[in-house]
Design a protein around this motif. Structure first.
Motif, mmCIF file in Angstrom:
data_model
loop_
_atom_site.group_PDB
_atom_site.id
_atom_site.type_symbol
_atom_site.label_atom_id
_atom_site.label_comp_id
_atom_site.label_asym_id
_atom_site.label_seq_id
_atom_site.Cartn_x
_atom_site.Cartn_y
_atom_site.Cartn_z
ATOM 1 N N ASP A 1 0.837 -1.199 0.000
ATOM 2 C CA ASP A 1 0.000 0.000 0.000
ATOM 3 C C ASP A 1 0.878 1.258 0.000
ATOM 4 O O ASP A 1 1.831 1.343 0.790
ATOM 5 C CB ASP A 1 -0.888 0.052 1.250
ATOM 6 C CG ASP A 1 -1.971 -0.999 1.259
ATOM 7 O OD1 ASP A 1 -2.162 -1.687 0.233
ATOM 8 O OD2 ASP A 1 -2.632 -1.141 2.307
ATOM 9 N N PRO A 2 0.564 2.232 -0.848
ATOM 10 C CA PRO A 2 1.339 3.478 -0.839
ATOM 11 C C PRO A 2 1.297 4.155 0.538
ATOM 12 O O PRO A 2 0.254 4.183 1.190
ATOM 13 C CB PRO A 2 0.627 4.349 -1.884
ATOM 14 C CG PRO A 2 -0.076 3.371 -2.771
ATOM 15 C CD PRO A 2 -0.462 2.229 -1.872
ATOM 16 N N PHE A 3 2.427 4.652 0.952
ATOM 17 C CA PHE A 3 2.620 5.409 2.193
ATOM 18 C C PHE A 3 2.538 4.563 3.462
ATOM 19 O O PHE A 3 2.628 5.101 4.550
ATOM 20 C CB PHE A 3 1.670 6.612 2.288
ATOM 21 C CG PHE A 3 1.777 7.531 1.109
ATOM 22 C CD1 PHE A 3 2.915 8.287 0.915
ATOM 23 C CD2 PHE A 3 0.762 7.606 0.167
ATOM 24 C CE1 PHE A 3 3.030 9.126 -0.194
ATOM 25 C CE2 PHE A 3 0.868 8.435 -0.934
ATOM 26 C CZ PHE A 3 2.005 9.196 -1.118
ATOM 27 N N PHE A 4 2.386 3.252 3.336
ATOM 28 C CA PHE A 4 2.408 2.402 4.535
ATOM 29 C C PHE A 4 3.857 2.075 4.869
ATOM 30 O O PHE A 4 4.611 1.594 4.020
ATOM 31 C CB PHE A 4 1.626 1.103 4.322
ATOM 32 C CG PHE A 4 1.726 0.192 5.517
ATOM 33 C CD1 PHE A 4 0.992 0.449 6.663
ATOM 34 C CD2 PHE A 4 2.587 -0.894 5.510
ATOM 35 C CE1 PHE A 4 1.098 -0.366 7.779
ATOM 36 C CE2 PHE A 4 2.704 -1.721 6.622
ATOM 37 C CZ PHE A 4 1.957 -1.457 7.753
ATOM 38 N N THR A 5 4.268 2.356 6.084
ATOM 39 C CA THR A 5 5.622 2.049 6.520
ATOM 40 C C THR A 5 5.623 1.693 7.995
ATOM 41 O O THR A 5 4.771 2.154 8.753
ATOM 42 C CB THR A 5 6.598 3.228 6.262
ATOM 43 O OG1 THR A 5 7.916 2.834 6.623
ATOM 44 C CG2 THR A 5 6.201 4.474 7.026
ATOM 45 N N THR A 6 6.573 0.871 8.370
ATOM 46 C CA THR A 6 6.773 0.546 9.786
ATOM 47 C C THR A 6 8.006 1.267 10.321
ATOM 48 O O THR A 6 8.337 1.145 11.484
ATOM 49 C CB THR A 6 6.966 -0.968 9.978
ATOM 50 O OG1 THR A 6 8.103 -1.398 9.225
ATOM 51 C CG2 THR A 6 5.724 -1.733 9.539
ATOM 52 N N LYS B 1 12.556 8.206 8.336
ATOM 53 C CA LYS B 1 13.407 7.121 7.854
ATOM 54 C C LYS B 1 12.807 6.408 6.647
ATOM 55 O O LYS B 1 13.525 5.922 5.795
ATOM 56 C CB LYS B 1 13.677 6.114 8.972
ATOM 57 C CG LYS B 1 14.668 5.065 8.572
ATOM 58 C CD LYS B 1 15.264 4.364 9.735
ATOM 59 C CE LYS B 1 16.341 3.432 9.201
ATOM 60 N NZ LYS B 1 17.023 2.695 10.202
ATOM 61 N N GLY B 2 11.513 6.319 6.575
ATOM 62 C CA GLY B 2 10.861 5.634 5.463
ATOM 63 C C GLY B 2 9.647 6.400 4.991
ATOM 64 O O GLY B 2 8.970 7.051 5.782
ATOM 65 N N THR B 3 9.360 6.298 3.693
ATOM 66 C CA THR B 3 8.227 7.028 3.123
ATOM 67 C C THR B 3 7.048 6.119 2.800
ATOM 68 O O THR B 3 5.961 6.609 2.505
ATOM 69 C CB THR B 3 8.641 7.733 1.815
ATOM 70 O OG1 THR B 3 9.018 6.734 0.857
ATOM 71 C CG2 THR B 3 9.770 8.707 2.054
ATOM 72 N N GLY B 4 7.273 4.818 2.805
ATOM 73 C CA GLY B 4 6.211 3.907 2.411
ATOM 74 C C GLY B 4 6.008 3.858 0.912
ATOM 75 O O GLY B 4 4.963 3.436 0.431
ATOM 76 N N GLN B 5 7.014 4.264 0.164
ATOM 77 C CA GLN B 5 6.898 4.272 -1.294
ATOM 78 C C GLN B 5 7.704 3.176 -1.984
ATOM 79 O O GLN B 5 7.432 2.832 -3.120
ATOM 80 C CB GLN B 5 7.337 5.636 -1.844
ATOM 81 C CG GLN B 5 6.362 6.731 -1.518
ATOM 82 C CD GLN B 5 5.004 6.447 -2.106
ATOM 83 O OE1 GLN B 5 4.811 6.498 -3.308
ATOM 84 N NE2 GLN B 5 4.054 6.101 -1.256
ATOM 85 N N GLY B 6 8.703 2.622 -1.305
ATOM 86 C CA GLY B 6 9.603 1.658 -1.947
ATOM 87 C C GLY B 6 8.915 0.420 -2.478
ATOM 88 O O GLY B 6 9.007 0.106 -3.672
ATOM 89 N N LEU B 7 8.215 -0.299 -1.619
ATOM 90 C CA LEU B 7 7.552 -1.525 -2.065
ATOM 91 C C LEU B 7 6.396 -1.260 -3.034
ATOM 92 O O LEU B 7 6.246 -1.993 -4.017
ATOM 93 C CB LEU B 7 7.082 -2.358 -0.869
ATOM 94 C CG LEU B 7 8.200 -3.057 -0.091
ATOM 95 C CD1 LEU B 7 7.625 -3.791 1.121
ATOM 96 C CD2 LEU B 7 8.978 -4.018 -0.967
ATOM 97 N N PRO B 8 5.564 -0.232 -2.819
ATOM 98 C CA PRO B 8 4.518 0.037 -3.812
ATOM 99 C C PRO B 8 5.082 0.372 -5.198
ATOM 100 O O PRO B 8 4.551 -0.090 -6.216
ATOM 101 C CB PRO B 8 3.755 1.231 -3.229
ATOM 102 C CG PRO B 8 3.984 1.141 -1.762
ATOM 103 C CD PRO B 8 5.379 0.602 -1.624
ATOM 104 N N ILE B 9 6.148 1.147 -5.244
ATOM 105 C CA ILE B 9 6.755 1.483 -6.544
ATOM 106 C C ILE B 9 7.350 0.229 -7.174
ATOM 107 O O ILE B 9 7.177 -0.021 -8.373
ATOM 108 C CB ILE B 9 7.805 2.594 -6.388
ATOM 109 C CG1 ILE B 9 7.110 3.921 -6.085
ATOM 110 C CG2 ILE B 9 8.680 2.716 -7.638
ATOM 111 C CD1 ILE B 9 8.040 5.060 -5.694
#
Length: 111
Positions: free
Chosen positions: A60-65, A70-78
Motif C-alpha cells: 500500500d502506498p505510504f504504509f511504513t513501519t 526514515k521511510g516514506t512507504g513508497q519503496g515496495l509500492p513502486i
C-alpha cells in the motif's frame, strides 16, 4: 530500483534484529532461477521479517513501519508497480519463509 529497495529494507531489518539480539550476523541472499515462463529473483534476509498482521498492507502506498523521517512507504509500492504493471510479472512476499523476509520477483520471459 526494485533490487536496491529490497536490499535497503533488508539492511534495516537486519539492523533491527541485531539491536533486539535476535541475530549476531546479518545475511542477505539474492538468488536467480528460471521456470518455463519466468525469470525469478529471490531476495531474502535474516532480519526481523514481516509481521503477519501487516502483510496485506506492505504494497500500500505510504504504509511504513519505519520511524518518521526514515521511510516514506513508497519503496515496495513502486517496486510492485514496476514489476506487475509495467512488466506483467509477479512480486510477492514468500510467507512460508520464517527466518526473516523473502521477496520473490517473477518476470515473464515472453510477452
Amino acid at each position: 530500483q526494485v533490487l536496491l529497495n529490497l536490499i535497503v529494507n533488508a539492511v534495516d531489518a537486519i539492523k533491527d534484529a541485531k539491536k533486539l539480539g535476535i541475530i549476531e550476523k546479518g545475511r542477505i541472499v539474492i538468488a536467480t532461477s528460471r521456470t518455463e515462463q519466468f525469470a525469478v529473483v529471490r531476495v531474502q534476509d535474516n532480519g526481523t521479517g514481516v509481521p503477519e498482521n501487516i502483510r496485506d498492507r506492505i504494497f500500500d502506498p505510504f504504509f511504513t513501519t519505519k520511524d518518521v523521517g526514515k521511510g516514506t512507504g513508497q519503496g515496495l509500492p513502486i517496486a510492485h508497480n514496476i514489476i506487475v504493471q509495467k512488466h506483467g510479472g509477479r512480486f510477492y512476499l514468500d510467507t512460508e519463509y520464517k527466518n526473516g523476509a523473502a521477496f520473490v520477483i517473477q518476470l515473464p520471459l515472453q510477452e
